[in-house]
Design a protein around this motif. Structure first.
Motif, PDB file in Angstrom:
ATOM      1  N   LYS A 159     -35.934 -67.629 111.335  1.00 43.37           N
ATOM      2  CA  LYS A 159     -35.650 -68.693 110.277  1.00 43.37           C
ATOM      3  C   LYS A 159     -35.962 -69.908 110.733  1.00 43.37           C
ATOM      4  N   PHE A 160     -36.294 -70.154 112.210  1.00 44.32           N
ATOM      5  CA  PHE A 160     -36.493 -71.361 112.724  1.00 44.32           C
ATOM      6  C   PHE A 160     -37.637 -71.252 113.806  1.00 44.32           C
ATOM      7  N   GLU A 161     -38.034 -72.428 114.008  1.00 49.11           N
ATOM      8  CA  GLU A 161     -38.882 -72.479 115.059  1.00 49.11           C
ATOM      9  C   GLU A 161     -38.383 -72.358 116.327  1.00 49.11           C
ATOM     10  N   LEU A 162     -38.703 -71.555 117.239  1.00 47.06           N
ATOM     11  CA  LEU A 162     -38.079 -71.543 118.657  1.00 47.06           C
ATOM     12  C   LEU A 162     -38.113 -72.946 119.403  1.00 47.06           C
ATOM     13  N   THR A 163     -37.099 -73.202 120.105  1.00 51.07           N
ATOM     14  CA  THR A 163     -37.224 -74.425 120.896  1.00 51.07           C
ATOM     15  C   THR A 163     -38.192 -74.054 122.240  1.00 51.07           C
ATOM     16  N   ASN A 164     -38.799 -75.219 122.636  1.00 48.60           N
ATOM     17  CA  ASN A 164     -39.801 -74.855 123.860  1.00 48.60           C
ATOM     18  C   ASN A 164     -38.892 -74.259 124.987  1.00 48.60           C
ATOM     19  N   ALA A 165     -37.767 -74.454 125.137  1.00 48.06           N
ATOM     20  CA  ALA A 165     -37.000 -73.740 126.452  1.00 48.06           C
ATOM     21  C   ALA A 165     -36.967 -72.460 125.857  1.00 48.06           C
ATOM     22  N   GLN A 166     -36.542 -71.979 124.709  1.00 47.32           N
ATOM     23  CA  GLN A 166     -36.469 -70.641 124.341  1.00 47.32           C
ATOM     24  C   GLN A 166     -37.799 -69.742 124.637  1.00 47.32           C
ATOM     25  N   LYS A 167     -38.857 -70.467 124.239  1.00 46.22           N
ATOM     26  CA  LYS A 167     -40.220 -69.939 124.388  1.00 46.22           C
ATOM     27  C   LYS A 167     -40.593 -69.888 125.689  1.00 46.22           C
TER      28      LYS A 167
ATOM     29  N   ASP B 263     -26.546 -73.970 127.893  1.00 47.94           N
ATOM     30  CA  ASP B 263     -25.190 -74.467 127.513  1.00 47.94           C
ATOM     31  C   ASP B 263     -24.788 -73.716 126.244  1.00 47.94           C
ATOM     32  N   VAL B 264     -23.782 -74.100 126.059  1.00 58.64           N
ATOM     33  CA  VAL B 264     -23.018 -73.717 124.636  1.00 58.64           C
ATOM     34  C   VAL B 264     -23.914 -74.020 123.537  1.00 58.64           C
ATOM     35  N   GLY B 265     -24.448 -73.086 122.654  1.00 59.53           N
ATOM     36  CA  GLY B 265     -25.106 -73.642 121.471  1.00 59.53           C
ATOM     37  C   GLY B 265     -26.846 -73.789 121.704  1.00 59.53           C
ATOM     38  N   SER B 266     -26.996 -73.293 122.788  1.00 56.50           N
ATOM     39  CA  SER B 266     -28.522 -73.522 123.073  1.00 56.50           C
ATOM     40  C   SER B 266     -29.313 -72.446 122.338  1.00 56.50           C
ATOM     41  N   GLY B 267     -28.745 -71.371 121.741  1.00 54.90           N
ATOM     42  CA  GLY B 267     -29.500 -70.346 121.458  1.00 54.90           C
ATOM     43  C   GLY B 267     -29.902 -69.257 122.075  1.00 54.90           C
ATOM     44  N   LYS B 268     -28.796 -68.730 123.050  1.00 60.61           N
ATOM     45  CA  LYS B 268     -29.278 -67.757 124.086  1.00 60.61           C
ATOM     46  C   LYS B 268     -29.439 -66.303 123.096  1.00 60.61           C
ATOM     47  N   THR B 269     -28.546 -66.178 122.129  1.00 64.95           N
ATOM     48  CA  THR B 269     -28.432 -64.839 121.458  1.00 64.95           C
ATOM     49  C   THR B 269     -29.804 -64.589 120.933  1.00 64.95           C
ATOM     50  N   LEU B 270     -30.445 -65.521 120.350  1.00 62.32           N
ATOM     51  CA  LEU B 270     -32.016 -65.167 119.641  1.00 62.32           C
ATOM     52  C   LEU B 270     -32.798 -64.560 120.750  1.00 62.32           C
TER      53      LEU B 270
ATOM     54  N   LEU C 269     -31.250 -78.338 123.547  1.00 63.57           N
ATOM     55  CA  LEU C 269     -30.494 -77.589 122.235  1.00 63.57           C
ATOM     56  C   LEU C 269     -31.562 -77.616 121.188  1.00 63.57           C
ATOM     57  N   PRO C 270     -31.291 -76.593 120.195  1.00 57.29           N
ATOM     58  CA  PRO C 270     -32.090 -76.823 119.037  1.00 57.29           C
ATOM     59  C   PRO C 270     -32.095 -78.284 118.110  1.00 57.29           C
ATOM     60  N   PRO C 271     -33.207 -78.386 117.616  1.00 60.00           N
ATOM     61  CA  PRO C 271     -32.967 -79.985 117.173  1.00 60.00           C
ATOM     62  C   PRO C 271     -32.242 -80.424 116.093  1.00 60.00           C
ATOM     63  N   GLY C 272     -31.918 -81.410 115.714  1.00 60.87           N
ATOM     64  CA  GLY C 272     -31.157 -81.910 114.623  1.00 60.87           C
ATOM     65  C   GLY C 272     -29.341 -81.638 114.955  1.00 60.87           C
ATOM     66  N   ARG C 273     -29.050 -81.311 116.253  1.00 66.39           N
ATOM     67  CA  ARG C 273     -27.730 -81.552 116.762  1.00 66.39           C
ATOM     68  C   ARG C 273     -27.090 -82.685 116.796  1.00 66.39           C
ATOM     69  N   LYS C 274     -26.029 -83.104 116.228  1.00 63.94           N
ATOM     70  CA  LYS C 274     -25.547 -84.558 116.723  1.00 63.94           C
ATOM     71  C   LYS C 274     -24.644 -84.274 117.942  1.00 63.94           C
TER      72      LYS C 274
ATOM     73  N   VAL D 116     -18.147 -67.670 119.837  1.00 72.28           N
ATOM     74  CA  VAL D 116     -17.882 -67.538 118.337  1.00 72.28           C
ATOM     75  C   VAL D 116     -18.940 -68.716 117.718  1.00 72.28           C
ATOM     76  N   ASP D 117     -19.554 -68.423 116.603  1.00 72.84           N
ATOM     77  CA  ASP D 117     -20.490 -69.161 115.984  1.00 72.84           C
ATOM     78  C   ASP D 117     -20.329 -69.401 114.548  1.00 72.84           C
ATOM     79  N   VAL D 118     -19.632 -70.538 114.192  1.00 71.45           N
ATOM     80  CA  VAL D 118     -19.183 -70.759 112.626  1.00 71.45           C
ATOM     81  C   VAL D 118     -19.879 -72.218 112.578  1.00 71.45           C
TER      82      VAL D 118
ATOM     83  N   GLY E 153     -20.036 -78.562 116.672  1.00 72.23           N
ATOM     84  CA  GLY E 153     -21.587 -79.213 116.795  1.00 72.23           C
ATOM     85  C   GLY E 153     -22.432 -78.005 116.788  1.00 72.23           C
ATOM     86  N   ARG E 154     -22.314 -76.971 115.657  1.00 75.37           N
ATOM     87  CA  ARG E 154     -23.470 -75.908 115.794  1.00 75.37           C
ATOM     88  C   ARG E 154     -24.197 -76.132 114.368  1.00 75.37           C
ATOM     89  N   GLY E 155     -23.520 -77.125 113.399  1.00 74.91           N
ATOM     90  CA  GLY E 155     -24.231 -77.318 112.275  1.00 74.91           C
ATOM     91  C   GLY E 155     -24.964 -78.763 112.298  1.00 74.91           C
TER      92      GLY E 155
HETATM   93  P1  ADP Z   1     -25.200 -69.604 122.626  1.00 73.93           P
HETATM   94  O1  ADP Z   1     -26.321 -69.943 123.448  1.00 73.93           O
HETATM   95  O2  ADP Z   1     -24.058 -70.650 122.890  1.00 73.93           O
HETATM   96  O3  ADP Z   1     -24.917 -68.088 122.711  1.00 73.93           O
HETATM   97  P2  ADP Z   1     -26.228 -69.084 120.008  1.00 73.93           P
HETATM   98  O4  ADP Z   1     -27.226 -68.182 120.322  1.00 73.93           O
HETATM   99  O5  ADP Z   1     -24.765 -68.753 119.397  1.00 73.93           O
HETATM  100  O6  ADP Z   1     -25.803 -70.073 121.210  1.00 73.93           O
HETATM  101  O7  ADP Z   1     -26.795 -70.196 119.093  1.00 73.93           O
HETATM  102  C1  ADP Z   1     -26.104 -71.230 118.438  1.00 73.93           C
HETATM  103  C2  ADP Z   1     -26.688 -71.471 116.986  1.00 73.93           C
HETATM  104  O8  ADP Z   1     -27.850 -72.081 117.153  1.00 73.93           O
HETATM  105  C3  ADP Z   1     -26.698 -70.257 116.188  1.00 73.93           C
HETATM  106  O9  ADP Z   1     -26.189 -70.645 114.870  1.00 73.93           O
HETATM  107  C4  ADP Z   1     -28.277 -70.083 116.263  1.00 73.93           C
HETATM  108  O10 ADP Z   1     -28.672 -69.342 114.810  1.00 73.93           O
HETATM  109  C5  ADP Z   1     -28.987 -71.261 116.355  1.00 73.93           C
HETATM  110  N1  ADP Z   1     -30.272 -71.447 116.674  1.00 73.93           N
HETATM  111  C6  ADP Z   1     -30.609 -70.580 117.775  1.00 73.93           C
HETATM  112  N2  ADP Z   1     -31.760 -71.168 118.181  1.00 73.93           N
HETATM  113  C7  ADP Z   1     -32.252 -71.952 117.459  1.00 73.93           C
HETATM  114  C8  ADP Z   1     -33.482 -72.671 117.112  1.00 73.93           C
HETATM  115  N3  ADP Z   1     -34.554 -72.534 117.666  1.00 73.93           N
HETATM  116  N4  ADP Z   1     -33.499 -73.784 116.117  1.00 73.93           N
HETATM  117  C9  ADP Z   1     -32.556 -73.956 115.208  1.00 73.93           C
HETATM  118  N5  ADP Z   1     -31.230 -73.256 115.640  1.00 73.93           N
HETATM  119  C10 ADP Z   1     -31.261 -72.262 116.463  1.00 73.93           C
END
Ligand code: ADP
Ligand code: MG
Length: 698
Positions: free
Chosen positions: A265-273, A296-303, A447-452, A554-556, A583-585
């Motif tokens: 759904k979105f481009e991976l961050t450089n760190a994720q890549k 850190d929390v919210g950095s997108g580890k699940t992906l 962190l993924p872009p656009g986070r405040k 938990v991710d809402v 701070g996840r949206g």
């Molecule tokens: P955590 O690292 O704390 O486990 P999550 O994997 O739950 O973080 O990801 C936090 C949120 O960021 C999720 O809603 C996820 O869909 C979103 N996310 C993950 N990677 C990206 C990305 N590259 N760009 C934008 N949003 C992303």
């Protein structure tokens, strides 16, 4: 027998009874143990203070004077001995609560003594409780002005082995060591790092000739301790990567590519890549991967975890993901299933509340390979859970699992699966080098872009009305809110009452049908928890009142306010985790810390830290200082952090160069066969043997 291994009872002045006590109280069994029972402090005995200058804020100090009179006060348990002690500037009191008879017998009146102790205040007077007393001799050849102070215990003191008694024993031992202490480091290391020899260091750590010699001795002994640990960890890692065969996950041309190109759904961050690349390289090599992913929390580890598991699927292997809570398992299962719904991949879930019948079916499907990805809780560890070909294991929020539990997953196969452990608890570098020294570490530092930035406000209980008003505004904007209560085992009943009272108050403030409030806590049935969670995820509930069950993962994204009740009772990493739920949206998010008026200094520092920074690594550093390494990592028992002299808080630099030298040595002479390394080899053999029981820490 080697000199250092000599049983402690062979030392002059020890005898059977003291030996027993030394073993029991301080784990001193041998000469080595005594030599490595380092002083915890030194006092400068070149300075003699005056009685007239005493105040209770002074550290340990030294006085010179005479006892002019003894006086016994109180009855039985309250009995104490006062000595009126006098120098040319005044009189003060020395006090003993124990060993009164012995003191009266052995200490002479009107004789010059050096008195050594810590001034304290009692009824507006300064006195010294249980001081050390030394005859003052004019020609006293004080070999060193820095005097070592040792830990002792009540029982040992009772047998004359207080700090001074121990010092005497050490001195007796040091008189015998001439050339009997083997050097453990190589000549080239010693000269390169300008470290003193071991024997010299041991003498100076106990009886420092001067401050400079003491510092060099400390540095040498700290280096030695950290160097051998690093060498050991790195060697274990090397051996493991060489020996352990791992699944070769070569292909990524099917689901991985498909998902990456068409469903992301979105481009991976450089760190994720970057991290994915690191994993990709590891799993192709044919060795087992053991990687710690910090982010850190919210950095997108699940992906990252999901894409890694797809590598496994593409090579016709199974993977699984273990998480610490049922709520989290449900959430991951739901997300991952929906992410993969257009791909032909079988995802399943297994938790403690899976029904017997479902379980049986699931077990079968796992064993015959019908399931590709399994997500679950501890239930995955049960012996009945058998995979056909498990090649990739993800452990989420790894700090929530015990070492033994984690190790169990290795044993599911003959060939061990690749392991990715993920943690959102940032670990200070010094700690991770030590604790995870034998793992590969990846870090998502972006962190993924656009986070405040989350705004954190610390308010007292009395601002509740304002907080309520603020919540009304946020709900009007369409946001959702968490309110979290502490639930600490020791005071569970009270906490539970607080939670339910809070829930009632909130329900009254935000009444139905205009508002929906749910409550979730650990004592609820799993179905009810899930039901409430689901309503919150779907945006039906405005406010979720909960205990820390929602702490991890938990991710809402629509939830933008986290209110933490009695915030002073939470630990720093917990607070940081909780704040990470918002701070996840794209919206501005808030974390409101509510606390009472009376807070301990530590509590205050925690809340201040939270208000000041969102940076998990900075928070972890403060946490480390407050709690100490063992407590912070939940590894108090594991032994790995029990240093004799090194201190991870302060010795980061020494650790860095110990590690550097360990890496260099491993490269140059892995098996310690070169002549120059003969000392290291001799010392390392028993060192490694003693640590054979250490299992992998991940
Ligand atoms: P955590 O690292 O704390 O486990 P999550 O994997 O739950 O973080 O990801 C936090 C949120 O960021 C999720 O809603 C996820 O869909 C979103 N996310 C993950 N990677 C990206 C990305 N590259 N760009 C934008 N949003 C992303
Ligand atoms: Mg997570």
């Amino acid at each position: 027998m080697h000199f250092l291994e000599t049983p402690i009872e062979y030392l002059k002045g020890v005898g059977p009874m003291r030996a027993e006590l030394l073993k029991k109280e301080l784990h001193i069994f041998t000469f080595y143990d005594l030599l490595y029972h380092f002083p915890f402090r030194y006092t400068d005995r070149s300075v003699i203070h005056k009685v007239a200058d005493l105040n209770a804020n002074m550290p340990y100090i030294q006085l010179k004077g005479k006892i002019v009179r003894f006086e016994e006060k109180g009855q039985k348990r309250a009995k104490r001995l006062l000595a009126h002690f006098q120098d040319e500037t005044g009189v003060t009191q020395l006090i003993w609560f124990k060993g009164i008879r012995w003191i009266k017998r052995s200490i002479k009146i009107n004789t010059e003594y050096l008195v050594f102790g810590k001034p304290s205040a009692y009824q507006n007077k300064v006195n010294i409780v249980h001081p050390e007393m030394d005859f003052f001799e004019k020609q006293q050849s004080v070999s060193s002005s820095l005097q070592s102070v040792y830990h002792s215990t009540e029982k040992l003191s009772g047998k004359g082995l207080n700090s001074r008694g121990i010092r005497k024993l050490v001195k007796a031992l040091l008189l015998q060591i001439n050339d009997k202490i083997d050097e453990t480091l190589s000549d080239s290391l010693l000269s390169k790092l300008k470290l003193p020899k071991r024997e010299e260091a041991l003498v100076n750590i106990h009886f420092p000739a001067d401050t400079n010699k003491l510092e060099r001795a400390q540095k040498r002994l700290k280096f030695e301790e950290l160097f051998f640990l690093q060498f050991h960890l790195l060697k274990m890692k090397l051996t493991r990567t060489k020996k352990s065969k791992g699944f070769v996950l070569e292909k990524v041309d099917n689901h991985f590519d498909n998902y990456f190109k068409n469903h992301l759904k979105f481009e991976l961050t450089n760190a994720q890549k970057k991290v994915l690349k690191e994993i990709r390289i590891d799993v192709k090599k044919g060795n087992q991967m053991n990687r710690l992913l910090q982010g850190d929390v919210g950095s997108g580890k699940t992906l990252v975890a999901l894409l890694s598991m797809l590598m496994s699927v593409d090579n016709n292997f199974q993977s699984c993901m273990m998480v610490p809570t049922e709520i989290l398992a449900q959430q991951h299962f739901k997300n991952i299933s929906s992410e993969l719904k257009e791909l032909d991949i079988k995802v399943a879930i297994l938790t403690g509340s899976s029904k017997m019948k479902e379980r049986k079916k699931l077990h079968e499907k796992l064993e015959n390979g019908e399931i590709d990805i399994l997500i679950g809780t501890h239930a995955l560890l049960e012996d009945k859970v058998v995979f056909k070909n498990l090649a990739f294991v993800v452990i989420d929020e790894q700090h929530r699992f015990g070492v033994a539990q984690r190790a169990k997953l290795w044993k599911k196969n003959i060939t061990p699966p690749h392991i990715l452990v993920m943690t959102a608890t940032p670990i200070p570098r010094t700690l991770s080098m030590t604790l995870y020294g034998d793992l590969d570490v990846s870090i998502i530092d972006e962190l993924p872009p656009g986070r405040k930035e989350i705004k954190t406000l610390w308010r007292s209980d009395s601002s509740r009305l304002k907080v309520n008003k603020f919540m009304h505004e946020q709900i009007a904007l369409g946001r959702q809110i968490y309110i979290v209560y502490p639930l600490i085992q020791e005071s569970e009943k009270l906490d539970y009452k607080d939670l339910m009272d809070g829930y009632k108050a909130i329900s009254a403030e935000f009444p139905m049908p205009d508002f929906q409030v749910s409550v979730v806590h650990g004592q609820m049935k799993s179905e009810d928890k899930q039901y409430e969670m689901k309503r919150f995820v779907e945006g039906i509930t405005n406010i979720m009142v909960a205990t820390t069950v929602i702490e991890v993962g938990v991710d809402v994204p629509n939830a933008s306010v986290m209110v933490i009740e009695s915030a002073e009772r939470f630990g720093l990493s917990q607070l940081h985790q909780l704040r990470g739920r918002v701070g996840r949206g794209a919206e501005q998010s808030y974390c409101i810390l509510l606390s009472g008026q009376k807070i301990s200094n530590e509590g205050r520092l925690r809340l201040e830290t939270m208000s000041k920074t969102n940076d998990g690594f900075k928070i972890a550093e403060v946490d480390l200082k407050l709690r100490g390494p063992g407590d912070m990592m939940g590894t108090k028992q594991s032994g790995i952090l029990n240093f004799k002299i090194a201190d991870l808080l302060r010795d980061g630099k020494i650790l860095e160069f110990a590690r550097k030298e360990a890496i260099a040595l491993l490269k140059d002479d892995e098996n310690l066969e070169k002549a120059d390394n003969i000392n290291i080899a001799a010392a390392y053999m028993p060192y490694a043997k003693e640590r054979m029981g250490w299992s992998r820490i991940s």
